[in-house]
Enzyme design. Sequence first.
Site, PDB file in Angstrom:
ATOM      1  N   LYS A  71       0.886  -1.335  -0.099  1.00 44.50           N
ATOM      2  CA  LYS A  71       0.162  -0.079  -0.110  1.00 44.50           C
ATOM      3  C   LYS A  71       0.944   1.339   0.015  1.00 44.50           C
ATOM      4  CE  LYS A  71      -2.432  -0.131   3.434  1.00 44.50           C
ATOM      5  NZ  LYS A  71      -2.343  -1.408   4.300  1.00 44.50           N
ATOM      6  N   THR A  73       3.934   1.642  -1.054  1.00 46.19           N
ATOM      7  CA  THR A  73       4.623   1.803  -2.227  1.00 46.19           C
ATOM      8  C   THR A  73       3.600   2.450  -3.364  1.00 46.19           C
ATOM      9  OG1 THR A  73       5.946  -0.283  -1.541  1.00 46.19           O
ATOM     10  CG2 THR A  73       6.081   0.504  -3.986  1.00 46.19           C
ATOM     11  N   ARG A  94       2.208   7.028   7.311  1.00 50.18           N
ATOM     12  CA  ARG A  94       2.372   7.057   8.820  1.00 50.18           C
ATOM     13  C   ARG A  94       4.126   7.048   8.791  1.00 50.18           C
ATOM     14  NH1 ARG A  94      -0.337   1.695   9.329  1.00 50.18           N
ATOM     15  NH2 ARG A  94      -0.229   1.838   7.155  1.00 50.18           N
ATOM     16  N   LYS A 105      10.879  -6.171  10.067  1.00 53.61           N
ATOM     17  CA  LYS A 105      10.711  -5.526   8.588  1.00 53.61           C
ATOM     18  C   LYS A 105      11.854  -4.833   8.051  1.00 53.61           C
ATOM     19  CE  LYS A 105       6.400  -3.340   8.245  1.00 53.61           C
ATOM     20  NZ  LYS A 105       5.404  -2.471   8.728  1.00 53.61           N
ATOM     21  N   ALA A 273      -3.135   0.051  13.898  1.00 54.95           N
ATOM     22  CA  ALA A 273      -4.366  -0.074  12.965  1.00 54.95           C
ATOM     23  C   ALA A 273      -5.440  -1.377  13.823  1.00 54.95           C
ATOM     24  CB  ALA A 273      -4.262  -0.525  11.568  1.00 54.95           C
ATOM     25  N   PHE A 301      -3.547  -1.794   7.240  1.00 57.01           N
ATOM     26  CA  PHE A 301      -4.235  -3.145   6.780  1.00 57.01           C
ATOM     27  C   PHE A 301      -5.349  -3.010   5.667  1.00 57.01           C
ATOM     28  CE2 PHE A 301      -3.608  -3.980  11.741  1.00 57.01           C
ATOM     29  CZ  PHE A 301      -2.492  -4.748  11.380  1.00 57.01           C
ATOM     30  N   PHE A 381       3.939  -8.246  -9.354  1.00 54.16           N
ATOM     31  CA  PHE A 381       5.205  -8.683  -8.659  1.00 54.16           C
ATOM     32  C   PHE A 381       5.818  -9.500  -9.831  1.00 54.16           C
ATOM     33  CE2 PHE A 381       5.685  -8.380  -4.147  1.00 54.16           C
ATOM     34  CZ  PHE A 381       4.594  -7.654  -3.839  1.00 54.16           C
ATOM     35  N   TRP A 409       6.807  -0.242  -7.661  1.00 54.94           N
ATOM     36  CA  TRP A 409       8.272  -0.531  -7.081  1.00 54.94           C
ATOM     37  C   TRP A 409       9.450  -0.621  -8.047  1.00 54.94           C
ATOM     38  CZ3 TRP A 409      12.534  -3.373  -6.699  1.00 54.94           C
ATOM     39  CH2 TRP A 409      13.145  -3.606  -5.452  1.00 54.94           C
TER      40      TRP A 409
END
Lengths: 556, 556
Positions: A71, A73, A94, A105, A273, A301, A381, A409
């Site tokens: 999201k 990205t 955020r 991460k 969230a 989310f 992807f 991306w």
Amino acid sequence: MLSDLDIAQQANLKPVEEIANQLGLEEHEWEPYGKDKAKVNLDVMERLKDHKDGRVVLVTSINPTRAGEGKSTVTVGLAQALRARNQDVSVALREPSLGPVMGIKGGATGGGYSQVVPMESINLHFTGDIHAITTANNALSAFIDNHIFQGNTCEIDTRRISWKRVVDLNDRALRDVVVGLGGPKQGVPREDGFNITVASEIMAVLCLATSLADLKERLARMVVAYRADETPVTVKDLGYEGALTLLLKEAFKPNLVQTIEGVPAFIHGGPFANIAHGCNSLIATKMASKLSDYTITEAGFGADLGAEKFLNIKARIGDIHPDAVVIVATLRALKLHGGVAEADLKEENVEAIKRGLVNLEKHMETIEAFGLPFVVALNQFDTDTEKELEYFKNYCEQSDVDYSLTTVWADGGQGGLDLADQVIKTVESNESNFNPLYPLDLTLEKKIETVAKRVYGASGVELTKEAKAQCEAFEKNDWGHLPVCMAKTQYSLSDDPTALGRPRDFTITIRELRPSVGAGFIVVLTGDVLTMPGLPKQPAALKMDVDDDGEALGLF
Amino acid sequence: MLSDLDIAQQANLKPVEEIANQLGLEEHEWEPYGKDKAKVNLDVMERLKDHKDGRVVLVTSINPTRAGEGKSTVTVGLAQALRARNQDVSVALREPSLGPVMGIKGGATGGGYSQVVPMESINLHFTGDIHAITTANNALSAFIDNHIFQGNTCEIDTRRISWKRVVDLNDRALRDVVVGLGGPKQGVPREDGFNITVASEIMAVLCLATSLADLKERLARMVVAYRADETPVTVKDLGYEGALTLLLKEAFKPNLVQTIEGVPAFIHGGPFANIAHGCNSLIATKMASKLSDYTITEAGFGADLGAEKFLNIKARIGDIHPDAVVIVATLRALKLHGGVAEADLKEENVEAIKRGLVNLEKHMETIEAFGLPFVVALNQFDTDTEKELEYFKNYCEQSDVDYSLTTVWADGGQGGLDLADQVIKTVESNESNFNPLYPLDLTLEKKIETVAKRVYGASGVELTKEAKAQCEAFEKNDWGHLPVCMAKTQYSLSDDPTALGRPRDFTITIRELRPSVGAGFIVVLTGDVLTMPGLPKQPAALKMDVDDDGEALGLF
């Protein structure tokens, strides 16, 4: 292949002054934090108070896989694409929590050629906002324990202290602790626990306050404990709302950075969230929309959690009227919802996609229920096959769904030009007829039921005896007019994380309610909610280092 | 009368760029943090590595009263006076901890017209250094508990974990805690405790590291726990020195601000002066001395603690050769040492001053023992009477002591012109013949004895059985070559806080030793050392607030 950090470190950043000038900020309206970050003073809101808000586009997603659907990205990529189409655009996102960065991460600022920079600084301390929140939260804990130690004139029941301490780390050993040990000079022993800072009510307060004065009022309203007769004790009762506001006054100013292609980016606030509303700060979104024709923002989310709360809580408090929604999907997630095991998501499986599309369908219905037009963005992807993509396109065309395949991306804004065109078309056709899903004067139980039925597709809700009693007590405390903030698994539309796709004929069990009176919502727990993550066996931190030039290594 | 905050808020600050230019910094060598603060990159040390260090003047004091004798104020005032005498000068000071600011002090950046600005920002979060240290410290705690939870391959004995968590707050309820409760999924229960961040070994490490590479090596050497066989477990054993360095790399860069009269001020690092060495960072002092002809710096508490550690620890590690020392005294403190009760210090009492001067005498002897020339600065207060001042002056003249009466709080640099002249005269007569008091190859016990006899004036030391055993164990662990960092009451030359003046014929009892192997010293405890303060009944925070323009209220 280059990592996100490699790409970020190779980026040619503009001086933040140039970004501020792009936005038309006056010199006294911002302050530099390093050469590539700034804080924007709230004066600008005063100067532009009669200025019409620009358009707001909310990016959300279907129920995600464990890896997330990209999201952030897509949010960054869409903004870069709009810029390439000569639109005046900002993003509002955020800020990442250090806990997950050090844990799993590695970084959380978008990815590839659609990320915000300086990536390493944003992921590590940034302008110190989260540290200020940690400090304010823990100062309040110290004030509470000191109040009790010094005579407890507020008559706090030490077994009923709801305010917890925080660290911005993943630290399971702090979930349940006993403090105040060591004898009569060290305090009063009691049970306590630590949350991760982004789960602090102060984070939610900072993200929903509309001004510094409103921030102080919200802090004053926060409930920290109860007396033996179960009446609430607030920050105002203790007298510390001024000190907390002072500790937070710089953190409340939105941070300005840029995307890798030089689009202004407001990165500010990052509440969970689940037990909070999962969006960047209201003040950053409002500021961006005062300063730009387009503001692209996201919510945590899937649409059942983040978008629902953005629309029922944040947009309502901030008088934000979104113009369109982008629903991000990936073929991986569609396959997961179609019954494929996580290990096999890279393999071609058109049948699974066909089955999994029911999840996307529900989210589209939800966004329509809010009166909002949308575009579905398929975040591509390498492992996506021609056949799969073809099936997806056919599905959208036959269902008359606006959609776009994006490669942001790998390609930055150029990978989202079609999405930008779709969004412009949608926004300019002016189809937004936004309304929250429920009025505030419904009872708490009715609000919960509305979300469960209209957003999750549940047939009803079931409240435990405890939750029912809480509903009554909360209405009695005059908290019944607050919106509800649902804490539910992000993996399923239901409260069962294994019920993928589009579950039907299920009820949602409400186990517990928690007041976030300062933030301005009642948290509704539908299951166990983890407010303090743990570290994995091999934390990401083990690979982190600094090279001889002082540059970061091991953030991904 | 104007408060310190009033005076600071009325100050006309120069843009930090102007301060950086004054120092001859190149544009790429510093980064702004707001319009009035900057971080200076370590590149400058590389550029100036063959440049001769400027002169370093250390400001210390006699054993202080509870209110302190105004060392920071004199440090700033002296620098401003040197500037008024056309000298090229910087100050190097510690950064304040939020705990005392919220608790009692309100602020800690000098006072009156001799303070560093922006006062409110320096007292609240500043550039985030202390928050970075808090985070690194607590990340290490989380890594330790996770290591144990995930199988404990290092075989840490959970009863022998010496690493504690920290918050930058006064919070007595966190002194003794139990963590890891809640069952097998939440960790392994164990006793733990929190220190205030400035007592973290990481603060001491950051303040004694000579380069980023040295910082990493020191972090790697930190001992966090012991195995059942009492062998130490280090950060390197766990593999997290890279991540900790990454978390600290920005905090390691010195902060540049200005005094109220525009003298460059490096405010960086602030370790406790009891269980640590109580001086601003070595890197800031070195940087200041590379960039200025004069660097005025201070060390915590009286000369028996701060100056002793500056000279035996920091100066040795940093190859710093101080040119002179200023010993700050006040008539209040002299009266206290002459037997006057704290409540009566404002009343004239020449006899008490006469008796109290023995305390000053001992500190003068100590500074001489280090081979250093000194000037005594009497920091004047409104309550000082003519008779008292006359007596003090006569005393100095008859004893052939260089001295100066200063009014830098009220008059800024103009109140310290005579002091500046005295300092210039002392420095230019080139009397410094500095040497640490002991060589590093003495045993730990001999080092302790040297400090006790030559600095405190003790007749000897007595080690408890436990301390004796630790001395042996530490020598066995190859830590015997480290300097000692004495933790002793600041109120007395002895280990008895009520023994004021110049106690004689006393022994110092050594109760315990604690290794700070990363920082590079062995802490020697002579009594109870409070590493986590508590809040008073009416914390300073109760008066803090923000006005309608977002300006701080209630910092003093």
